[in-house]
Design a protein around this motif. Sequence first.
Motif, PDB file in Angstrom:
ATOM      1  N   VAL A 118     -11.675   3.722 -10.559  1.00 32.72           N
ATOM      2  CA  VAL A 118     -12.059   2.309 -10.398  1.00 32.72           C
ATOM      3  C   VAL A 118     -10.807   1.489 -10.088  1.00 32.72           C
ATOM      4  CG1 VAL A 118     -13.140   0.309 -11.452  1.00 32.72           C
ATOM      5  CG2 VAL A 118     -13.945   2.611 -12.041  1.00 32.72           C
ATOM      6  N   PRO A 119     -10.574   1.184  -8.809  1.00 33.92           N
ATOM      7  CA  PRO A 119      -9.399   0.378  -8.453  1.00 33.92           C
ATOM      8  C   PRO A 119      -9.557  -1.065  -8.934  1.00 33.92           C
ATOM      9  CG  PRO A 119     -10.267   1.580  -6.549  1.00 33.92           C
ATOM     10  CD  PRO A 119     -11.310   1.627  -7.616  1.00 33.92           C
ATOM     11  N   TYR A 120      -8.446  -1.669  -9.310  1.00 36.19           N
ATOM     12  CA  TYR A 120      -8.450  -3.064  -9.770  1.00 36.19           C
ATOM     13  C   TYR A 120      -7.960  -3.977  -8.643  1.00 36.19           C
ATOM     14  CZ  TYR A 120      -8.957  -1.027 -14.417  1.00 36.19           C
ATOM     15  OH  TYR A 120      -9.403  -0.328 -15.499  1.00 36.19           O
ATOM     16  N   VAL A 121      -8.748  -5.007  -8.323  1.00 34.76           N
ATOM     17  CA  VAL A 121      -8.386  -5.954  -7.264  1.00 34.76           C
ATOM     18  C   VAL A 121      -7.412  -6.992  -7.822  1.00 34.76           C
ATOM     19  CG1 VAL A 121     -10.544  -5.636  -6.022  1.00 34.76           C
ATOM     20  CG2 VAL A 121     -10.395  -7.401  -7.781  1.00 34.76           C
ATOM     21  N   LYS A 122      -6.949  -7.913  -6.964  1.00 33.04           N
ATOM     22  CA  LYS A 122      -5.939  -8.881  -7.372  1.00 33.04           C
ATOM     23  C   LYS A 122      -6.416  -9.801  -8.489  1.00 33.04           C
ATOM     24  CE  LYS A 122      -3.231  -9.115  -3.128  1.00 33.04           C
ATOM     25  NZ  LYS A 122      -2.745  -9.971  -2.013  1.00 33.04           N
ATOM     26  N   GLU A 123      -7.728 -10.068  -8.486  1.00 34.57           N
ATOM     27  CA  GLU A 123      -8.261 -10.928  -9.543  1.00 34.57           C
ATOM     28  C   GLU A 123      -8.118 -10.282 -10.914  1.00 34.57           C
ATOM     29  OE1 GLU A 123      -9.580 -10.430  -6.651  1.00 34.57           O
ATOM     30  OE2 GLU A 123      -9.573 -12.444  -5.797  1.00 34.57           O
ATOM     31  N   ASP A 124      -7.955  -8.962 -10.935  1.00 33.97           N
ATOM     32  CA  ASP A 124      -7.741  -8.229 -12.186  1.00 33.97           C
ATOM     33  C   ASP A 124      -6.279  -7.820 -12.325  1.00 33.97           C
ATOM     34  OD1 ASP A 124     -10.501  -8.281 -12.815  1.00 33.97           O
ATOM     35  OD2 ASP A 124     -10.853  -6.590 -11.486  1.00 33.97           O
ATOM     36  N   CYS A 146       0.833  -1.206   0.000  1.00 30.13           N
ATOM     37  CA  CYS A 146       0.000   0.000   0.000  1.00 30.13           C
ATOM     38  C   CYS A 146       0.866   1.255   0.000  1.00 30.13           C
ATOM     39  CB  CYS A 146      -0.922  -0.021   1.216  1.00 30.13           C
ATOM     40  SG  CYS A 146      -1.935   1.460   1.380  1.00 30.13           S
ATOM     41  N   SER A 147       0.618   2.136  -0.943  1.00 27.79           N
ATOM     42  CA  SER A 147       1.409   3.362  -1.079  1.00 27.79           C
ATOM     43  C   SER A 147       1.253   4.265   0.135  1.00 27.79           C
ATOM     44  CB  SER A 147       0.985   4.125  -2.341  1.00 27.79           C
ATOM     45  OG  SER A 147       1.017   3.293  -3.473  1.00 27.79           O
ATOM     46  N   ASP A 148       0.011   4.436   0.607  1.00 33.92           N
ATOM     47  CA  ASP A 148      -0.238   5.317   1.748  1.00 33.92           C
ATOM     48  C   ASP A 148       0.369   4.760   3.028  1.00 33.92           C
ATOM     49  OD1 ASP A 148      -1.566   6.935   0.009  1.00 33.92           O
ATOM     50  OD2 ASP A 148      -3.571   6.531   0.780  1.00 33.92           O
ATOM     51  N   CYS A 149       0.276   3.456   3.224  1.00 32.12           N
ATOM     52  CA  CYS A 149       0.833   2.839   4.433  1.00 32.12           C
ATOM     53  C   CYS A 149       2.351   2.954   4.462  1.00 32.12           C
ATOM     54  CB  CYS A 149       0.421   1.369   4.521  1.00 32.12           C
ATOM     55  SG  CYS A 149      -1.325   1.133   4.958  1.00 32.12           S
ATOM     56  N   GLN A 150       2.980   2.867   3.298  1.00 31.82           N
ATOM     57  CA  GLN A 150       4.434   2.944   3.267  1.00 31.82           C
ATOM     58  C   GLN A 150       4.945   4.340   3.623  1.00 31.82           C
ATOM     59  OE1 GLN A 150       6.027   1.238  -0.401  1.00 31.82           O
ATOM     60  NE2 GLN A 150       6.385  -0.619   0.786  1.00 31.82           N
ATOM     61  N   LYS A 151       4.067   5.356   3.492  1.00 31.93           N
ATOM     62  CA  LYS A 151       4.453   6.697   3.935  1.00 31.93           C
ATOM     63  C   LYS A 151       4.676   6.717   5.444  1.00 31.93           C
ATOM     64  CE  LYS A 151       1.904   9.094   0.266  1.00 31.93           C
ATOM     65  NZ  LYS A 151       0.773  10.008  -0.019  1.00 31.93           N
ATOM     66  N   HIS A 152       4.005   5.777   6.122  1.00 22.21           N
ATOM     67  CA  HIS A 152       4.126   5.661   7.580  1.00 22.21           C
ATOM     68  C   HIS A 152       5.049   4.503   7.969  1.00 22.21           C
ATOM     69  CE1 HIS A 152       0.880   8.585   7.975  1.00 22.21           C
ATOM     70  NE2 HIS A 152       0.188   7.861   7.116  1.00 22.21           N
ATOM     71  N   LYS A 153       5.848   4.051   6.994  1.00 19.71           N
ATOM     72  CA  LYS A 153       6.824   2.969   7.198  1.00 19.71           C
ATOM     73  C   LYS A 153       6.160   1.664   7.621  1.00 19.71           C
ATOM     74  CE  LYS A 153      10.592   6.148   8.368  1.00 19.71           C
ATOM     75  NZ  LYS A 153      11.647   6.502   9.346  1.00 19.71           N
ATOM     76  N   ILE A 154       4.984   1.410   7.061  1.00 16.87           N
ATOM     77  CA  ILE A 154       4.266   0.160   7.313  1.00 16.87           C
ATOM     78  C   ILE A 154       4.143  -0.606   6.004  1.00 16.87           C
ATOM     79  CG2 ILE A 154       2.080  -0.877   8.042  1.00 16.87           C
ATOM     80  CD1 ILE A 154       1.622   1.546   9.819  1.00 16.87           C
ATOM     81  N   ASP A 155       4.571  -1.861   6.000  1.00 13.02           N
ATOM     82  CA  ASP A 155       4.455  -2.710   4.814  1.00 13.02           C
ATOM     83  C   ASP A 155       3.133  -3.469   4.881  1.00 13.02           C
ATOM     84  OD1 ASP A 155       6.804  -1.947   3.697  1.00 13.02           O
ATOM     85  OD2 ASP A 155       7.979  -3.622   4.460  1.00 13.02           O
ATOM     86  N   GLN A 156       2.099  -2.854   4.334  1.00 18.76           N
ATOM     87  CA  GLN A 156       0.787  -3.484   4.285  1.00 18.76           C
ATOM     88  C   GLN A 156       0.521  -3.960   2.854  1.00 18.76           C
ATOM     89  OE1 GLN A 156      -1.464  -4.407   6.482  1.00 18.76           O
ATOM     90  NE2 GLN A 156      -2.597  -5.240   4.765  1.00 18.76           N
ATOM     91  N   GLN A 157       0.268  -5.237   2.697  1.00 21.63           N
ATOM     92  CA  GLN A 157       0.098  -5.806   1.366  1.00 21.63           C
ATOM     93  C   GLN A 157      -1.066  -5.147   0.625  1.00 21.63           C
ATOM     94  OE1 GLN A 157      -0.686 -10.156   0.825  1.00 21.63           O
ATOM     95  NE2 GLN A 157       1.381 -10.079  -0.010  1.00 21.63           N
ATOM     96  N   ALA A 158      -0.832  -4.824  -0.640  1.00 27.76           N
ATOM     97  CA  ALA A 158      -1.852  -4.157  -1.445  1.00 27.76           C
ATOM     98  C   ALA A 158      -2.945  -5.129  -1.876  1.00 27.76           C
ATOM     99  CB  ALA A 158      -1.209  -3.515  -2.668  1.00 27.76           C
ATOM    100  N   GLU A 159      -4.163  -4.631  -1.896  1.00 23.98           N
ATOM    101  CA  GLU A 159      -5.305  -5.409  -2.369  1.00 23.98           C
ATOM    102  C   GLU A 159      -5.865  -4.841  -3.669  1.00 23.98           C
ATOM    103  OE1 GLU A 159      -6.206  -8.169  -0.976  1.00 23.98           O
ATOM    104  OE2 GLU A 159      -4.871  -7.994   0.754  1.00 23.98           O
ATOM    105  N   CYS A 160      -5.543  -3.578  -3.955  1.00 24.55           N
ATOM    106  CA  CYS A 160      -6.077  -2.913  -5.153  1.00 24.55           C
ATOM    107  C   CYS A 160      -5.007  -2.019  -5.781  1.00 24.55           C
ATOM    108  CB  CYS A 160      -7.297  -2.045  -4.801  1.00 24.55           C
ATOM    109  SG  CYS A 160      -8.631  -2.898  -3.956  1.00 24.55           S
TER     110      CYS A 160
END
Length: 440
Positions: A62-68, A23-37
Amino acid sequence: MATFSESTVGKDIGIDLVDLCYCSDCQKHKIDQQAECYCKKCLKFYCAKCVIKHSKKFVKHVPYVKEDKKMWPFPEKEFHDFLQKCGLHEDKDLEMFRKERQCAEVSVQGDPDQVFSVEGKTEYDVSLRRDSLKNTCIEAICVLSYDQILVADSNNKNVKLLNHQYHPVGHCHLNMDLFDMCKISASEVAVTVDKGETHAVQFVSVNGGRLVKGSKLQFQHKCIGIAHNQQDLYLTSGTALYKYSMQGDMLEKLYEDTSALKTVSKCAVSPSGDKIYVINFYHGKVLTLYRDGTVLQTFTCSCGSGLPAPIDSHQDGPGDLFVACKSGSSAGIASVCESGIAFFWMTDGYFIEPDLHTRPRPCGIHVTTLGHVLVCVSGSETILQLDGEGKKKLATLTFSGSGRHKGRHNYPRSVFYNRHTASIIVGQSFSTKIIVFKVK
Protein backbone atom coordinates in the motif's frame (compact mmCIF):
# COMPACT_ATOMS: atom_id res chain seq x y z
CA MET A 1 17.28 2.71 -2.73
CA ALA A 2 15.79 6.11 -3.48
CA THR A 3 17.95 9.18 -3.18
CA PHE A 4 17.40 12.89 -2.73
CA SER A 5 18.98 14.88 -5.54
CA GLU A 6 19.00 17.95 -3.31
CA SER A 7 19.55 18.48 0.41
CA THR A 8 18.17 15.75 2.65
CA VAL A 9 18.13 18.06 5.61
CA GLY A 10 15.34 20.30 4.44
CA LYS A 11 14.34 21.56 7.84
CA ASP A 12 17.85 22.86 8.48
CA ILE A 13 17.81 25.00 5.33
CA GLY A 14 14.11 25.73 4.95
CA ILE A 15 13.23 23.21 2.22
CA ASP A 16 10.15 20.96 2.18
CA LEU A 17 11.50 17.41 2.14
CA VAL A 18 8.46 16.14 0.22
CA ASP A 19 9.45 18.25 -2.78
CA LEU A 20 12.95 16.74 -2.75
CA CYS A 21 11.89 13.10 -3.10
CA TYR A 22 12.35 11.49 -6.51
CA CYS A 23 11.20 8.26 -8.08
CA SER A 24 13.64 5.44 -7.33
CA ASP A 25 13.05 3.62 -10.63
CA CYS A 26 13.36 6.78 -12.72
CA GLN A 27 16.65 7.70 -11.08
CA LYS A 28 18.08 4.38 -12.29
CA HIS A 29 17.70 5.92 -15.75
CA LYS A 30 19.19 9.25 -14.58
CA ILE A 31 15.81 10.98 -14.64
CA ASP A 32 14.74 13.20 -11.74
CA GLN A 33 11.01 12.55 -11.64
CA GLN A 34 9.29 13.89 -8.53
CA ALA A 35 7.85 11.17 -6.31
CA GLU A 36 4.12 10.96 -5.72
CA CYS A 37 4.08 7.86 -3.48
CA TYR A 38 6.24 6.00 -0.99
CA CYS A 39 6.16 2.26 -0.33
CA LYS A 40 7.11 1.41 3.23
CA LYS A 41 7.76 -2.24 2.43
CA CYS A 42 9.99 -1.59 -0.57
CA LEU A 43 11.62 1.48 0.98
CA LYS A 44 11.22 3.21 -2.37
CA PHE A 45 9.63 6.31 -3.85
CA TYR A 46 7.51 6.12 -7.02
CA CYS A 47 6.21 8.64 -9.53
CA ALA A 48 2.64 8.48 -10.81
CA LYS A 49 3.67 6.28 -13.73
CA CYS A 50 5.96 3.83 -11.93
CA VAL A 51 3.61 3.29 -9.01
CA ILE A 52 1.15 1.66 -11.43
CA LYS A 53 3.74 -0.96 -12.37
CA HIS A 54 4.65 -1.40 -8.71
CA SER A 55 1.03 -1.95 -7.65
CA LYS A 56 0.50 -4.59 -10.34
CA LYS A 57 3.59 -6.48 -9.20
CA PHE A 58 3.04 -6.09 -5.46
CA VAL A 59 -0.72 -6.14 -5.01
CA LYS A 60 -0.50 -6.31 -1.20
CA HIS A 61 1.76 -3.27 -0.89
CA VAL A 62 0.00 0.00 0.00
CA PRO A 63 1.93 3.06 -1.23
CA TYR A 64 1.45 6.30 0.71
CA VAL A 65 0.66 9.46 -1.29
CA LYS A 66 1.86 12.97 -0.40
CA GLU A 67 -1.22 13.64 1.70
CA ASP A 68 0.03 10.83 3.95
CA LYS A 69 3.53 12.28 4.20
CA LYS A 70 3.63 11.48 7.90
CA MET A 71 4.17 7.91 6.69
CA TRP A 72 7.09 8.96 4.49
CA PRO A 73 10.58 8.27 5.93
CA PHE A 74 11.26 11.54 7.73
CA PRO A 75 12.06 13.01 10.16
CA GLU A 76 11.91 10.07 12.61
CA LYS A 77 14.46 7.27 13.04
CA GLU A 78 13.07 5.47 10.00
CA PHE A 79 14.47 8.25 7.88
CA HIS A 80 17.99 7.48 9.08
CA ASP A 81 17.47 3.77 8.42
CA PHE A 82 16.12 4.58 4.99
CA LEU A 83 18.87 6.90 3.86
CA GLN A 84 22.15 6.75 5.74
CA LYS A 85 24.14 8.15 2.88
CA CYS A 86 23.94 11.40 0.94
CA GLY A 87 22.47 10.84 -2.51
CA LEU A 88 25.23 12.90 -4.11
CA HIS A 89 28.18 11.85 -1.96
CA GLU A 90 28.11 8.15 -1.09
CA ASP A 91 31.08 8.42 1.27
CA LYS A 92 29.43 10.97 3.58
CA ASP A 93 26.74 10.20 6.10
CA LEU A 94 23.92 12.40 7.35
CA GLU A 95 25.73 13.50 10.51
CA MET A 96 28.03 15.54 8.30
CA PHE A 97 25.00 17.60 7.23
CA ARG A 98 24.20 18.71 10.74
CA LYS A 99 27.79 19.47 11.70
CA GLU A 100 29.08 21.13 8.55
CA ARG A 101 26.12 21.60 6.15
CA GLN A 102 28.66 21.76 3.34
CA CYS A 103 26.99 19.04 1.30
CA ALA A 104 23.62 20.71 1.74
CA GLU A 105 24.96 23.88 0.21
CA VAL A 106 26.52 22.03 -2.72
CA SER A 107 23.38 19.95 -3.25
CA VAL A 108 21.12 22.96 -3.40
CA GLN A 109 23.37 25.31 -5.31
CA GLY A 110 25.40 22.95 -7.51
CA ASP A 111 27.76 24.57 -10.00
CA PRO A 112 25.97 27.60 -11.48
CA ASP A 113 28.82 28.15 -13.94
CA GLN A 114 28.53 24.77 -15.63
CA VAL A 115 27.66 25.59 -19.25
CA PHE A 116 24.75 23.86 -20.97
CA SER A 117 25.44 22.22 -24.32
CA VAL A 118 22.62 21.57 -26.77
CA GLU A 119 22.00 18.10 -28.18
CA GLY A 120 18.77 18.71 -30.09
CA LYS A 121 15.73 20.93 -30.62
CA THR A 122 12.01 20.21 -30.98
CA GLU A 123 9.03 22.53 -31.41
CA TYR A 124 5.60 21.90 -29.88
CA ASP A 125 2.28 23.58 -30.64
CA VAL A 126 0.62 24.78 -27.41
CA SER A 127 -2.36 26.58 -28.94
CA LEU A 128 -5.96 25.68 -28.12
CA ARG A 129 -8.96 25.69 -30.44
CA ARG A 130 -10.76 27.97 -28.02
CA ASP A 131 -7.94 30.53 -27.97
CA SER A 132 -9.28 33.94 -28.96
CA LEU A 133 -5.97 34.79 -30.67
CA LYS A 134 -4.29 32.30 -32.96
CA ASN A 135 -0.76 33.14 -31.89
CA THR A 136 0.27 32.77 -28.28
CA CYS A 137 2.69 34.88 -26.27
CA ILE A 138 4.22 32.72 -23.56
CA GLU A 139 5.18 35.16 -20.79
CA ALA A 140 6.26 32.50 -18.30
CA ILE A 141 6.85 28.77 -17.87
CA CYS A 142 6.80 26.58 -14.75
CA VAL A 143 7.55 22.87 -14.48
CA LEU A 144 5.83 21.27 -11.49
CA SER A 145 6.56 17.64 -12.30
CA TYR A 146 7.44 15.35 -15.18
CA ASP A 147 3.86 15.38 -16.45
CA GLN A 148 2.78 18.88 -15.36
CA ILE A 149 4.20 21.86 -17.26
CA LEU A 150 2.42 25.23 -17.04
CA VAL A 151 2.70 28.07 -19.56
CA ALA A 152 1.22 31.55 -19.15
CA ASP A 153 -0.24 32.86 -22.44
CA SER A 154 -0.66 36.64 -22.22
CA ASN A 155 -2.30 36.91 -25.65
CA ASN A 156 -5.16 34.65 -24.62
CA LYS A 157 -5.11 35.55 -20.92
CA ASN A 158 -4.89 31.96 -19.74
CA VAL A 159 -2.60 29.45 -18.06
CA LYS A 160 -2.24 26.15 -19.92
CA LEU A 161 -1.38 22.75 -18.50
CA LEU A 162 0.87 20.60 -20.69
CA ASN A 163 1.74 16.94 -20.23
CA HIS A 164 5.23 15.44 -20.60
CA GLN A 165 4.77 15.46 -24.39
CA TYR A 166 4.10 19.22 -24.18
CA HIS A 167 0.54 18.72 -25.36
CA PRO A 168 -2.14 20.99 -23.81
CA VAL A 169 -4.42 18.96 -21.55
CA GLY A 170 -6.11 21.78 -19.64
CA HIS A 171 -6.33 25.52 -19.17
CA CYS A 172 -7.51 28.19 -16.76
CA HIS A 173 -8.81 31.50 -18.14
CA LEU A 174 -7.92 34.48 -15.93
CA ASN A 175 -9.80 37.24 -17.81
CA MET A 176 -7.00 39.68 -16.95
CA ASP A 177 -3.71 40.75 -18.48
CA LEU A 178 -1.03 38.41 -17.14
CA PHE A 179 2.66 39.22 -16.94
CA ASP A 180 4.61 36.52 -15.12
CA MET A 181 4.33 33.28 -13.15
CA CYS A 182 6.38 31.42 -10.54
CA LYS A 183 6.25 28.08 -8.76
CA ILE A 184 4.94 28.10 -5.19
CA SER A 185 4.79 24.38 -4.44
CA ALA A 186 4.71 21.01 -6.20
CA SER A 187 1.10 21.70 -7.23
CA GLU A 188 0.66 25.49 -7.21
CA VAL A 189 1.86 28.58 -9.08
CA ALA A 190 1.33 32.31 -8.65
CA VAL A 191 0.50 34.56 -11.63
CA THR A 192 0.79 38.35 -11.76
CA VAL A 193 -2.36 39.85 -13.31
CA ASP A 194 -3.64 43.35 -14.03
CA LYS A 195 -6.91 44.88 -15.16
CA GLY A 196 -7.74 48.56 -14.77
CA GLU A 197 -7.17 49.48 -11.14
CA THR A 198 -6.83 45.85 -10.07
CA HIS A 199 -3.24 44.76 -9.51
CA ALA A 200 -3.04 41.24 -8.15
CA VAL A 201 -1.37 37.87 -7.79
CA GLN A 202 -3.66 34.96 -8.71
CA PHE A 203 -2.85 31.52 -7.31
CA VAL A 204 -3.55 28.55 -9.59
CA SER A 205 -3.21 24.90 -8.58
CA VAL A 206 -3.26 21.52 -10.31
CA ASN A 207 -5.95 19.30 -8.83
CA GLY A 208 -6.85 15.97 -10.36
CA GLY A 209 -5.27 16.90 -13.66
CA ARG A 210 -7.21 20.17 -13.85
CA LEU A 211 -6.16 23.79 -13.30
CA VAL A 212 -8.11 25.47 -10.52
CA LYS A 213 -8.07 29.14 -9.51
CA GLY A 214 -7.37 29.69 -5.83
CA SER A 215 -6.99 32.79 -3.70
CA LYS A 216 -6.00 36.21 -5.01
CA LEU A 217 -3.82 38.86 -3.35
CA GLN A 218 -4.36 42.49 -4.37
CA PHE A 219 -1.79 45.28 -4.25
CA GLN A 220 -1.60 49.05 -4.61
CA HIS A 221 1.03 48.94 -7.36
CA LYS A 222 1.28 47.13 -10.68
CA CYS A 223 2.34 43.51 -10.46
CA ILE A 224 4.75 42.64 -13.28
CA GLY A 225 7.48 40.17 -12.31
CA ILE A 226 7.21 37.57 -9.55
CA ALA A 227 9.50 35.13 -7.77
CA HIS A 228 9.14 32.93 -4.69
CA ASN A 229 11.70 31.76 -2.17
CA GLN A 230 10.71 29.82 0.93
CA GLN A 231 7.99 31.96 2.57
CA ASP A 232 8.59 35.21 0.67
CA LEU A 233 7.11 36.67 -2.52
CA TYR A 234 9.14 39.07 -4.64
CA LEU A 235 7.11 41.42 -6.86
CA THR A 236 8.14 44.08 -9.35
CA SER A 237 6.03 47.05 -10.36
CA GLY A 238 8.00 48.09 -13.43
CA THR A 239 10.14 50.52 -11.45
CA ALA A 240 10.56 48.86 -8.04
CA LEU A 241 11.17 45.49 -6.39
CA TYR A 242 9.15 44.58 -3.28
CA LYS A 243 9.34 41.75 -0.78
CA TYR A 244 6.03 40.43 0.59
CA SER A 245 4.87 37.69 2.89
CA MET A 246 2.74 34.92 1.42
CA GLN A 247 -0.26 36.64 3.03
CA GLY A 248 0.38 39.81 1.01
CA ASP A 249 1.95 41.92 3.77
CA MET A 250 4.73 44.15 2.45
CA LEU A 251 7.98 43.45 4.26
CA GLU A 252 10.16 45.99 2.47
CA LYS A 253 10.91 47.81 -0.77
CA LEU A 254 14.25 46.36 -1.82
CA TYR A 255 15.13 48.37 -4.91
CA GLU A 256 13.79 51.20 -7.07
CA ASP A 257 14.74 52.90 -10.35
CA THR A 258 12.41 55.68 -11.48
CA SER A 259 14.62 56.93 -14.32
CA ALA A 260 12.18 55.40 -16.81
CA LEU A 261 9.50 52.72 -17.10
CA LYS A 262 10.28 48.99 -17.31
CA THR A 263 13.51 49.48 -15.36
CA VAL A 264 12.46 46.73 -12.93
CA SER A 265 10.47 44.19 -14.93
CA LYS A 266 11.08 40.46 -14.40
CA CYS A 267 12.96 38.96 -11.44
CA ALA A 268 14.33 35.66 -10.15
CA VAL A 269 15.91 34.46 -6.89
CA SER A 270 18.91 32.20 -6.40
CA PRO A 271 18.26 28.80 -4.75
CA SER A 272 19.88 29.94 -1.49
CA GLY A 273 17.90 33.20 -1.50
CA ASP A 274 20.97 35.41 -1.12
CA LYS A 275 20.82 36.88 -4.64
CA ILE A 276 17.97 38.47 -6.59
CA TYR A 277 18.27 38.95 -10.35
CA VAL A 278 16.35 41.84 -11.90
CA ILE A 279 15.70 42.65 -15.56
CA ASN A 280 16.08 46.32 -16.51
CA PHE A 281 14.36 46.11 -19.88
CA TYR A 282 14.56 49.83 -20.62
CA HIS A 283 18.34 50.06 -20.30
CA GLY A 284 19.10 46.54 -21.50
CA LYS A 285 20.65 45.30 -18.25
CA VAL A 286 20.49 42.43 -15.77
CA LEU A 287 21.11 43.47 -12.16
CA THR A 288 22.24 41.16 -9.38
CA LEU A 289 21.09 42.31 -5.96
CA TYR A 290 21.96 41.04 -2.52
CA ARG A 291 19.00 39.91 -0.44
CA ASP A 292 18.78 43.40 1.14
CA GLY A 293 18.55 45.14 -2.27
CA THR A 294 22.19 46.20 -2.56
CA VAL A 295 23.39 46.09 -6.18
CA LEU A 296 26.22 43.56 -6.49
CA GLN A 297 26.67 43.31 -10.26
CA THR A 298 25.34 44.89 -13.44
CA PHE A 299 25.45 42.96 -16.69
CA THR A 300 24.82 45.02 -19.83
CA CYS A 301 23.61 43.08 -22.83
CA SER A 302 25.74 43.61 -25.91
CA CYS A 303 22.53 44.74 -27.60
CA GLY A 304 23.25 48.35 -26.56
CA SER A 305 22.36 51.15 -24.18
CA GLY A 306 19.11 52.84 -23.27
CA LEU A 307 16.70 55.28 -24.86
CA PRO A 308 17.06 59.04 -25.08
CA ALA A 309 15.63 60.98 -22.12
CA PRO A 310 11.95 60.06 -21.60
CA ILE A 311 9.52 62.96 -21.04
CA ASP A 312 6.17 61.13 -21.05
CA SER A 313 4.76 57.64 -21.62
CA HIS A 314 1.63 55.59 -22.20
CA GLN A 315 0.95 51.87 -22.01
CA ASP A 316 -2.15 49.92 -23.03
CA GLY A 317 -2.23 46.57 -21.25
CA PRO A 318 0.80 44.25 -21.43
CA GLY A 319 1.67 45.25 -25.01
CA ASP A 320 3.65 48.12 -26.44
CA LEU A 321 4.82 50.96 -24.21
CA PHE A 322 4.99 54.30 -26.03
CA VAL A 323 7.51 56.78 -24.66
CA ALA A 324 7.93 60.42 -25.69
CA CYS A 325 11.67 61.13 -25.86
CA LYS A 326 13.93 64.12 -26.33
CA SER A 327 17.56 64.28 -27.33
CA GLY A 328 19.01 67.72 -27.85
CA SER A 329 16.72 69.65 -30.19
CA SER A 330 15.08 66.49 -31.57
CA ALA A 331 11.96 64.84 -30.20
CA GLY A 332 10.08 61.68 -31.04
CA ILE A 333 8.27 58.58 -29.87
CA ALA A 334 9.83 55.25 -28.95
CA SER A 335 7.89 52.00 -29.09
CA VAL A 336 9.06 49.70 -26.30
CA CYS A 337 7.69 46.22 -26.98
CA GLU A 338 8.59 42.56 -26.75
CA SER A 339 10.59 42.75 -29.98
CA GLY A 340 12.84 45.55 -28.76
CA ILE A 341 12.84 49.35 -28.95
CA ALA A 342 12.19 51.37 -32.11
CA PHE A 343 12.57 55.15 -32.40
CA PHE A 344 10.24 57.28 -34.51
CA TRP A 345 11.84 60.71 -34.73
CA MET A 346 9.72 63.72 -35.64
CA THR A 347 11.02 66.09 -38.32
CA ASP A 348 9.01 69.17 -39.39
CA GLY A 349 5.89 67.73 -37.85
CA TYR A 350 6.17 64.31 -39.57
CA PHE A 351 7.37 60.97 -38.24
CA ILE A 352 10.27 59.44 -40.15
CA GLU A 353 11.16 55.77 -40.45
CA PRO A 354 12.18 53.83 -37.32
CA ASP A 355 15.71 54.50 -36.19
CA LEU A 356 18.07 51.86 -37.49
CA HIS A 357 19.51 51.56 -33.99
CA THR A 358 16.58 49.46 -32.78
CA ARG A 359 18.06 47.25 -30.08
CA PRO A 360 17.03 43.96 -28.46
CA ARG A 361 16.55 43.83 -24.68
CA PRO A 362 16.59 41.19 -21.92
CA CYS A 363 12.95 40.37 -21.18
CA GLY A 364 12.79 37.09 -19.27
CA ILE A 365 14.95 35.38 -16.66
CA HIS A 366 15.07 32.00 -14.95
CA VAL A 367 17.38 30.56 -12.29
CA THR A 368 17.55 26.78 -12.11
CA THR A 369 17.57 24.80 -8.87
CA LEU A 370 21.34 24.52 -9.27
CA GLY A 371 21.81 28.25 -9.79
CA HIS A 372 22.22 28.50 -13.57
CA VAL A 373 21.08 31.93 -14.79
CA LEU A 374 19.23 31.97 -18.14
CA VAL A 375 18.16 35.23 -19.81
CA CYS A 376 15.83 35.73 -22.80
CA VAL A 377 16.86 38.48 -25.19
CA SER A 378 13.91 39.88 -27.11
CA GLY A 379 14.50 41.36 -30.52
CA SER A 380 16.96 38.51 -31.14
CA GLU A 381 16.92 34.76 -31.29
CA THR A 382 19.16 34.13 -28.30
CA ILE A 383 19.16 32.88 -24.74
CA LEU A 384 22.12 33.97 -22.62
CA GLN A 385 23.60 31.93 -19.81
CA LEU A 386 25.24 34.15 -17.19
CA ASP A 387 27.54 33.10 -14.39
CA GLY A 388 26.06 32.69 -10.91
CA GLU A 389 27.24 36.17 -9.92
CA GLY A 390 25.42 37.76 -12.86
CA LYS A 391 28.72 39.35 -13.87
CA LYS A 392 29.57 37.81 -17.23
CA LYS A 393 28.15 35.79 -20.10
CA LEU A 394 29.09 32.12 -20.15
CA ALA A 395 27.31 31.03 -23.31
CA THR A 396 24.80 32.05 -25.96
CA LEU A 397 22.07 29.73 -27.16
CA THR A 398 21.17 30.86 -30.67
CA PHE A 399 18.21 29.44 -32.52
CA SER A 400 15.82 30.22 -35.33
CA GLY A 401 12.28 30.96 -34.18
CA SER A 402 9.22 29.57 -35.93
CA GLY A 403 8.84 32.34 -38.51
CA ARG A 404 7.12 35.71 -38.50
CA HIS A 405 3.63 36.92 -37.71
CA LYS A 406 2.35 40.06 -39.45
CA GLY A 407 5.89 41.31 -39.95
CA ARG A 408 7.04 40.49 -36.42
CA HIS A 409 9.68 37.93 -35.55
CA ASN A 410 8.83 35.25 -33.00
CA TYR A 411 11.32 36.22 -30.34
CA PRO A 412 12.09 34.33 -27.10
CA ARG A 413 9.87 35.59 -24.31
CA SER A 414 10.39 33.16 -21.43
CA VAL A 415 12.70 30.32 -20.47
CA PHE A 416 12.68 27.46 -17.95
CA TYR A 417 14.96 24.49 -17.31
CA ASN A 418 13.11 21.17 -16.98
CA ARG A 419 15.37 19.09 -14.75
CA HIS A 420 13.16 16.01 -15.18
CA THR A 421 14.11 15.73 -18.84
CA ALA A 422 17.30 17.85 -18.91
CA SER A 423 15.69 20.31 -21.32
CA ILE A 424 15.48 24.08 -21.74
CA ILE A 425 11.96 25.24 -22.64
CA VAL A 426 11.64 28.54 -24.50
CA GLY A 427 8.37 30.42 -24.86
CA GLN A 428 7.95 32.74 -27.84
CA SER A 429 5.99 35.84 -28.73
CA PHE A 430 3.65 35.78 -31.75
CA SER A 431 3.83 32.03 -32.23
CA THR A 432 1.77 28.94 -31.50
CA LYS A 433 4.86 26.99 -30.51
CA ILE A 434 7.33 26.55 -27.71
CA ILE A 435 10.87 25.33 -28.38
CA VAL A 436 12.44 22.57 -26.29
CA PHE A 437 16.21 22.10 -26.32
CA LYS A 438 17.68 18.83 -25.07
CA VAL A 439 20.81 19.78 -23.14
CA LYS A 440 23.55 18.22 -21.07
